[in-house]
Write an enzyme that holds these catalytic residues in place. Structure first.
Site, PDB file in Angstrom:
ATOM      1  N   GLY A   1      61.298  29.364  18.631  1.00 25.41           N
ATOM      2  CA  GLY A   1      60.234  28.959  19.527  1.00 25.41           C
ATOM      3  C   GLY A   1      60.830  28.606  20.879  1.00 25.41           C
ATOM      4  O   GLY A   1      61.523  27.596  21.005  1.00 25.41           O
ATOM      5  N   MET A   2      60.575  29.431  21.882  1.00 22.59           N
ATOM      6  CA  MET A   2      61.175  29.238  23.205  1.00 22.59           C
ATOM      7  C   MET A   2      60.097  28.795  24.183  1.00 22.59           C
ATOM      8  O   MET A   2      59.131  29.519  24.435  1.00 22.59           O
ATOM      9  CB  MET A   2      61.854  30.524  23.681  1.00 22.59           C
ATOM     10  N   SER A   3      60.279  27.604  24.730  1.00 17.54           N
ATOM     11  CA  SER A   3      59.284  26.993  25.612  1.00 17.54           C
ATOM     12  C   SER A   3      59.557  27.232  27.086  1.00 17.54           C
ATOM     13  O   SER A   3      58.736  26.886  27.931  1.00 17.54           O
ATOM     14  CB  SER A   3      59.237  25.483  25.359  1.00 17.54           C
ATOM     15  N   GLY A   4      60.721  27.772  27.397  1.00 16.50           N
ATOM     16  CA  GLY A   4      61.148  27.877  28.780  1.00 16.50           C
ATOM     17  C   GLY A   4      62.052  26.744  29.206  1.00 16.50           C
ATOM     18  O   GLY A   4      62.611  26.760  30.303  1.00 16.50           O
ATOM     19  N   GLY A   5      62.193  25.739  28.332  1.00 17.99           N
ATOM     20  CA  GLY A   5      63.062  24.604  28.614  1.00 17.99           C
ATOM     21  C   GLY A   5      64.489  24.851  28.165  1.00 17.99           C
ATOM     22  O   GLY A   5      64.790  25.816  27.449  1.00 17.99           O
ATOM     23  N   VAL A   6      65.376  23.954  28.572  1.00 18.23           N
ATOM     24  CA  VAL A   6      66.798  24.156  28.292  1.00 18.23           C
ATOM     25  C   VAL A   6      67.113  23.995  26.814  1.00 18.23           C
ATOM     26  O   VAL A   6      67.989  24.692  26.276  1.00 18.23           O
ATOM     27  CB  VAL A   6      67.652  23.203  29.160  1.00 18.23           C
TER      28      VAL A   6
ATOM     29  N   MET B   1      54.967  30.237  22.759  1.00 16.29           N
ATOM     30  CA  MET B   1      53.650  29.843  22.260  1.00 16.29           C
ATOM     31  C   MET B   1      52.794  29.278  23.389  1.00 16.29           C
ATOM     32  O   MET B   1      53.202  28.338  24.068  1.00 16.29           O
ATOM     33  CB  MET B   1      53.799  28.781  21.160  1.00 16.29           C
TER      34      MET B   1
ATOM     35  N   CYS C   1      50.750  18.323  16.423  1.00 14.59           N
ATOM     36  CA  CYS C   1      51.112  19.654  16.926  1.00 14.59           C
ATOM     37  C   CYS C   1      52.298  20.215  16.157  1.00 14.59           C
ATOM     38  O   CYS C   1      52.314  21.402  15.802  1.00 14.59           O
ATOM     39  CB  CYS C   1      51.431  19.580  18.420  1.00 14.59           C
TER      40      CYS C   1
ATOM     41  N   GLY D   1      64.051  23.791  19.473  1.00 17.02           N
ATOM     42  CA  GLY D   1      65.020  22.978  20.211  1.00 17.02           C
ATOM     43  C   GLY D   1      64.898  21.500  19.934  1.00 17.02           C
ATOM     44  O   GLY D   1      65.405  20.686  20.716  1.00 17.02           O
TER      45      GLY D   1
ATOM     46  N   CYS E   1      51.402  17.801  25.813  1.00 17.59           N
ATOM     47  CA  CYS E   1      51.532  19.198  26.221  1.00 17.59           C
ATOM     48  C   CYS E   1      50.272  19.751  26.876  1.00 17.59           C
ATOM     49  O   CYS E   1      50.351  20.471  27.865  1.00 17.59           O
ATOM     50  CB  CYS E   1      51.925  20.049  25.018  1.00 17.59           C
TER      51      CYS E   1
END
Length: 366
Positions: free
Chosen positions: A9-14, A35, A100, A124, A196
């Site tokens: 799951g990649m949120s765009g965060g580091v 997502m 969530c 992450g 979120c």
């Protein structure tokens, strides 16, 4: 397990970016999944999902993995947001991040990933999973300042058996360093804050769009009106800011000798009369509780902990584990007694029970 397929799951965060990177370096067949969980009246001013997706795609390109996007907004509205509103209507203060995780990130996401043929999912989150005698345990992260096991206590055995937390043994500073050294374009991206689906927008403004606010009196426990509130849903136990009450000189017949300038704190809500109850002073006895009842329980092992054993419990995320005992447990609820009274125990928040580093589960404070 090198060669196994993992959907991250990649949120765009580091954090999720480094999680994907580490798994790729370890030989897993990694695919990213972004997502989108919220889309009602999205605006660029408050919603960052478009930029987050751009960041996630840039990281996937740098790592050399494929990434897809999936829209779980319908599931989120039905399973998380509707419950969020119900809790606020009931006068409680819910934690939507807990729900969530249980309903979206480790259920809808997991189901989607398994349907794609994945062996595992990964996120992450700062937490760890361990298998002992056929049972999966949720452990605190090595970095105690970032540990997120509190938000994951509603996971079950199936979910944990299919989940990987690559950052569980790392410190945040090391995650940032890895991202920088590996040239990830978001290595210095600011961590997201807040709920979120609300983003950075004013919380009161957001709630007023969905729940009507009914202003009323702010009262002391003795029944004296000392101000006006903007709607009970906008306040939580222990809140100090935003009450709009100045200092009050205490009379000679008051029960204690608090300073007239001591701050006011929310101690409860009287839903029947639409009154916000307050006390003066951070250490007022009414703000402390030596026991609580929790409902809507989830025990990670599938079985409730032993009564009267000494455990630790958190009633809020940043709190240290407070020594306690579970004095009664049933399928419907459990009673927890603390060795020392706890400050601002808040209905709607989660009481999460630990045995040393192992998260046992918990429930919603009543």
């Amino acid at each position: 397990m090198a060669g196994k397929r993992v959907v991250v799951g990649m949120s765009g965060g580091v954090d999720s970016s480094v999680a994907a990177l580490l798994l790729k370096q370890q030989g897993y067949a990694v695919t990213g999944l972004f997502m989108k969980n919220w889309e009602d009246n999205d605006t660029d001013e408050y919603c960052t999902s478009r930029q987050d997706l751009i960041d996630a795609v840039a990281v996937a390109d740098r790592i050399g993995i494929e990434i897809d996007a999936v829209n779980f907004s319908a599931e989120y509205k039905d399973r998380v947001f509707s419950e969020f509103l119900r809790e606020y209507r009931a006068g409680r203060t819910p934690n939507p991040d807990v729900l969530c995780n249980a309903e979206i990130k480790f259920r809808a996401f997991l189901d989607h990933a398994l349907a794609l043929g994945a062996d595992y999912i990964a996120t992450g989150h700062y937490a760890q999973v361990r298998e002992v005698d056929g049972l999966y345990q949720l452990l605190k992260a090595e970095d105690g300042t970032k540990d997120q096991s509190y938000f994951l206590y509603r996971l079950n055995q199936l979910q944990l058996s299919k989940t990987m937390f690559p950052l569980g043994g790392l410190y945040k500073r090391d995650v940032r360093r890895i991202a920088r050294d590996e040239g990830l374009p978001n290595y210095d991206k600011k961590d997201s804050t807040g709920i979120c689906f609300i983003g950075e927008r004013p919380f009161r403004e957001f709630l007023n769009r969905y729940l009507p606010a009914a202003p009323g009196e702010i009262c002391t426990l003795e029944g004296e009106a000392v101000g006006r509130h903007a709607g009970l849903l906008h306040y939580t136990v222990g809140q100090r800011q935003g009450l709009g009450i100045g200092g009050r000189r205490r009379g000679e017949h008051d029960d204690d000798c608090r300073s007239e300038n001591e701050a006011w704190y929310v101690v409860g809500k009287n839903l029947e009369h639409n009154r916000l109850m307050v006390v003066q002073g951070h250490d007022h006895p009414a703000l402390f509780s030596d026991h609580l009842t929790a409902m809507d329980l989830n025990w990670i092992s599938g079985s409730a902990p032993h009564c009267q054993w000494v455990y630790g419990a958190k009633t809020r995320y940043r709190q240290k584990d407070a020594p306690c005992a579970i004095t009664a447990v049933s399928p419907a609820n459990c009673a927890i007694e603390f060795a020392e009274p706890q400050w601002a125990v808040t209905p709607g928040q989660s009481a999460v029970v630990y045995e040393s580093r192992v998260c046992l589960g918990g429930g919603i404070i009543q």
